[in-house]
Structures are given as structure tokens and as C-alpha cells.
Design an enzyme around this catalytic site. Sequence first.
Site, PDB file in Angstrom:
ATOM      1  N   THR A  25      11.944  -4.308   4.242  1.00 13.12           N
ATOM      2  CA  THR A  25      11.832  -4.594   5.671  1.00 13.12           C
ATOM      3  C   THR A  25      12.668  -5.801   6.072  1.00 13.12           C
ATOM      4  O   THR A  25      12.919  -6.702   5.249  1.00 13.12           O
ATOM      5  CB  THR A  25      10.362  -4.876   6.031  1.00 13.12           C
ATOM      6  OG1 THR A  25      10.271  -5.414   7.353  1.00 13.12           O
ATOM      7  CG2 THR A  25       9.744  -5.903   5.092  1.00 13.12           C
ATOM      8  N   TYR A  40       2.870 -10.498   4.756  1.00 11.74           N
ATOM      9  CA  TYR A  40       3.436  -9.151   4.611  1.00 11.74           C
ATOM     10  C   TYR A  40       4.862  -9.226   4.091  1.00 11.74           C
ATOM     11  O   TYR A  40       5.230  -8.545   3.127  1.00 11.74           O
ATOM     12  CB  TYR A  40       3.401  -8.433   5.961  1.00 11.74           C
ATOM     13  CG  TYR A  40       4.266  -7.185   6.000  1.00 11.74           C
ATOM     14  CD1 TYR A  40       3.922  -6.053   5.269  1.00 11.74           C
ATOM     15  CD2 TYR A  40       5.437  -7.154   6.761  1.00 11.74           C
ATOM     16  CE1 TYR A  40       4.726  -4.913   5.294  1.00 11.74           C
ATOM     17  CE2 TYR A  40       6.239  -6.020   6.804  1.00 11.74           C
ATOM     18  CZ  TYR A  40       5.875  -4.911   6.067  1.00 11.74           C
ATOM     19  OH  TYR A  40       6.677  -3.784   6.087  1.00 11.74           O
TER      20      TYR A  40
END
Length: 347
Positions: free
Chosen positions: A155, A178
Amino acid sequence: MEEADNDVQSVLIINSANSILFLLGCGGTMNILVTGAAGFIGSHLCEKLLQERENICIGIDGFVDPSLLQVKQRNIAQLLHHPRFQFVNDNLLTLDWGKWLEDVDVIYHLAGMPGVRTSWGKDFELYTLHNIMVTQRLLEACKRRSLKKFIYVSTSSVYGEKAGKVSESSPPAPLSPYGVTKLTGEYLCKVYAATDDLPVTILRYFTVYGPRQRGDMAFHRFIHCILTNKPIPVYGDGLQTRDFTYISDCVTGTAAVLHADNVRGETINIGGKERKSILEVIGILEEIIGKKANILFLEKNRGEPRHTWAEISKAEKLLQYRPTVPLEDGLRNEFNDLSSLYLGGER
């Protein structure tokens, strides 16, 4: 109703399994395993891969979040009927990987716990389990196998706050737990690539949107709020910008890794065609839907960069990646899908 749905799903899985068992090992086929196959991106990727007649897909998903069960069943409803697709619903932490990796040529590892906002506090344990531990167990199971490619999906959150276009050489500095767990997954892949010669390629996605987007993601929430006359929650001033990537562009670039040369050991950005601010996106949605949005400004979320912008020249060179879908067209497609879901009688 859920029991009946599960029974139907089980029958379809068995039927698909019989076809797959016959096809696995046949000459000229490419046997591909996709983790997170019932997710937003994973389901689209499986459909894209199956457009090539020589590809056989095993899709694995643990349905980690019970609240997403019906959403994920909708995502894979058509895939379950495909003769070259087998779906495995099992916990990736305890799965017998040896059984499912037999004869597999390529792995796309998309499974994980998503979301920046929920990665803080006590829920961080779920992120360590599903983004780090699962990745390590899968890599461990792969190290003695003759894989052609192992594609790890990461990501843009690993970059943190950066100015201007961000290339793959930019040092990672995640702002959220995250992002830390996804970056840890990248490092694990690199360790196994170095020590066990795994053919790893890492893809970093930039804000993917489109039909089947999860309900907690921004565009889905915006559209749902406008349709139901609820205020749209906007965190911060709404002037933060994102590099938005339409789902078909994303999976086209991802699927291109399958046949690409010289991608072993590479980290590649998968970004979009346009950058816009959150307020500009809401303005486009107002025009598409024909309704004015009621915006509720809230305190800025921690852990989210103010701007993202992908440098995609490496993807252009190595994958012949060319995002083609304009933001307005992509938003219209997502609106049509959600209109069907919320106003058309679907679950």
C-alpha cells in the site's frame, strides 16, 4: 437465510473443486493462487486472471470480519460458477498450505486486515496476525517450492507524508500501525527472497475505488450518505488529495505481473489517472447523483497523509501499465453498483 446461503456456497465450492482437480497439472496451464479472493480487489483480480483461458485460479479467503460475510459472498457470486475457479473459505493462520500450494505456479497475496483508522489500540493485534503472521506462514510454506512468481500487494501507506510524486525509491515512513504491518510484510518478502530465492514482486496500491468497494471506504460512504440523505463525514478540511486508482486499472496492472519480465525483486507503484481533493470528489458525486451533499466536518484522522501522488513510470516500463479510466467515469460506475445494492433490492 445465512445458513441457506452457506449451503449453496458449499455446493458451488465442491463443484468447482472437481473441475480444478481435473485441470491442475495439465500441460500449458498456469495455476494461480489468490489470497483475499473474496475481497474488493481480490474478486476483481480473479475475474481478470480468468479471462486468459490457460489460467486456473484457487481463491482463498478467511472471512476475517463476520460483518463482511454477505458483502464477500456478493463479490464472488459469479466466480463460484466458473469452471476454472475454486474457492477455499478457511483461516489463513491455520490453513494447511502444503495441500493448497501443490502444483501452484504463481501466488498473489492480497489477504490482510485493511484500514488505517482501526489499526490503533487493541485492534492492532488483528493487524499483526493477519498482515504479518499470515504473510510469514505463507512465505515459509513457499520456500521449498518452484514458484514462478510471488506477488505481494502492499500500500501507499508505507510511504507516509511525502511532497510531490512518490517513487519506489522514496524511503518508507508509515504514519499508522496499518502501514507498519504492511511494510513489515514487504520486509518479510525481501528476507525470504534473499535467503530462499523466492521470486518476489511487491506492488504498492494508491487508493483503489470502484464497484464492490468496502462500506468503510470513502467513496462508498459518500455515495451511501447522499443516497440516504445522511451527512457525509469528512475528516479534516476536505482539501487533502489522493491519487485515485480505478479498480479495472488496478487489476490490469496487477495481472500484468503474471507475464512480465524483469520484475523479480522489484517494488512497483500502481497509481491512478487523476488526483483530486475530497471536496472535489464530493462535488463530482453531487453532479452524478443529482443531489446536494450535506457535509459534516470532523477532526482530522491521525495516521493519514495529507496528499498522495504516485510516480508510475516503473509500472509503465515494466508492466506497460496505462491507467485509462477517468475519475468521473469510475465514480459513475461505483454509483451504479451501489444504487443496485441499496435501491435495487440486493442485499
